[in-house]
Design a protein around this motif. Structure first.
Motif, mmCIF file in Angstrom:
data_model
loop_
_atom_site.group_PDB
_atom_site.id
_atom_site.type_symbol
_atom_site.label_atom_id
_atom_site.label_comp_id
_atom_site.label_asym_id
_atom_site.label_seq_id
_atom_site.Cartn_x
_atom_site.Cartn_y
_atom_site.Cartn_z
ATOM 1 N N ILE A 7 0.641 -1.308 -0.020
ATOM 2 C CA ILE A 7 0.110 -0.050 0.101
ATOM 3 C C ILE A 7 0.907 1.231 -0.142
ATOM 4 O O ILE A 7 0.627 2.402 -0.835
ATOM 5 N N CYS A 10 2.591 1.624 -3.589
ATOM 6 C CA CYS A 10 1.809 1.695 -4.684
ATOM 7 C C CYS A 10 1.295 3.448 -4.446
ATOM 8 O O CYS A 10 1.357 4.081 -5.401
ATOM 9 N N SER A 11 0.785 3.680 -3.264
ATOM 10 C CA SER A 11 0.318 5.142 -3.060
ATOM 11 C C SER A 11 1.549 6.199 -3.265
ATOM 12 O O SER A 11 1.232 7.071 -3.827
ATOM 13 N N SER A 38 -5.999 7.213 -7.425
ATOM 14 C CA SER A 38 -4.709 6.746 -6.714
ATOM 15 C C SER A 38 -4.710 6.088 -5.294
ATOM 16 O O SER A 38 -4.106 4.873 -5.064
ATOM 17 N N SER A 42 -4.497 2.052 -4.638
ATOM 18 C CA SER A 42 -3.340 1.777 -3.860
ATOM 19 C C SER A 42 -4.024 0.894 -2.551
ATOM 20 O O SER A 42 -3.072 -0.237 -2.634
ATOM 21 N N TYR A 43 -4.888 0.945 -2.175
ATOM 22 C CA TYR A 43 -5.265 0.221 -0.992
ATOM 23 C C TYR A 43 -6.050 -0.969 -1.444
ATOM 24 O O TYR A 43 -6.315 -1.958 -0.732
ATOM 25 N N ASN A 185 0.949 5.250 6.627
ATOM 26 C CA ASN A 185 1.420 5.430 5.435
ATOM 27 C C ASN A 185 1.639 6.922 5.121
ATOM 28 O O ASN A 185 0.955 7.934 4.888
#
Length: 207
Positions: A7, A10-11, A38, A42-43, A185
């Motif tokens: 996560i 990607c984010s 996005s 991502s999640y 995050n």
């Protein structure tokens, strides 16, 4: 843990692409869609897996031996500190603190004192507080010091009205909810625009 790393990676990648190529472009609707997509992407992606492995044949004798070994393994195990419980406890404490702060920030906005008026079918709160104009949910908040000849500047009204019509408050709340439950995050902390009055007011009461 692997899902958390996916996560974050990607984010972070998608947000970096936004700040590198899209931030300076005046495609506001597309940029808004990109940022929201996005985060959702991502999640969601780490939990999507496609596998096509063939089932391995089960060796009956090997399975029996493994079960027997586990049953006969009576060696006393030395108890060690459970770090997992500590991590979950820390996560819970931080999450609750962020939730309380978010509720407090929303209540501060809702409790801004001022004269409530209707202007062009729009709810407006004229306040004596020295705050820049901003909108939240279906209300525009304007300090009386921003009035010109006791009139609302049309540019301010149109700007804040557009935020309400496009439901930007939902974007803010969506990101805040993600931050409450996935505060680990770091990419979430770069999605706000510090130049926005509502962001400034929100951060002033939240942090």
């Amino acid at each position: 843990m692997i899902y958390i790393l996916k996560i974050i990676l990607c984010s972070s990648l998608l947000i970096t692409l936004y700040f590198t190529f899209l931030q300076k472009e005046k495609m506001y609707r597309f940029n808004r869609f990109y940022l929201l997509f996005s985060l959702i992407f991502s999640y969601a992606v780490p939990f999507i897996s496609v596998t096509s492995e063939n089932p391995k044949p089960v060796n009956g004798l090997q399975t029996t031996l493994e079960v027997t070994t586990k049953v006969l393994d009576l060696t006393p195990k030395q108890e060690s500190f459970n770090w997992t419980n500590l991590l979950w406890m820390s996560y819970g404490i931080i999450t609750v603190i962020l939730l309380i702060k978010t509720i407090y920030s929303i209540s501060k906005i809702k409790n801004i004192k001022g004269k409530k008026i209707g202007y062009k079918n729009q709810k407006i709160v004229l306040t004596d507080e020295n705050i820049p104009p901003f909108s939240f949910w279906k209300t525009i908040y304007i300090g009386k010091n921003y009035l010109v000849n006791n009139q609302i500047d049309p540019r301010i009204f149109i700007h804040e009205k557009s935020h309400i019509d496009q439901k930007h408050s939902l974007d803010l709340l969506f990101i805040e909810i993600l931050k409450i439950f996935t505060w680990f995050n770091p990419s979430l902390f770069s999605t706000k625009k510090p130049s926005s009055p509502i962001m400034n007011f929100w951060q002033m009461n939240l942090y």
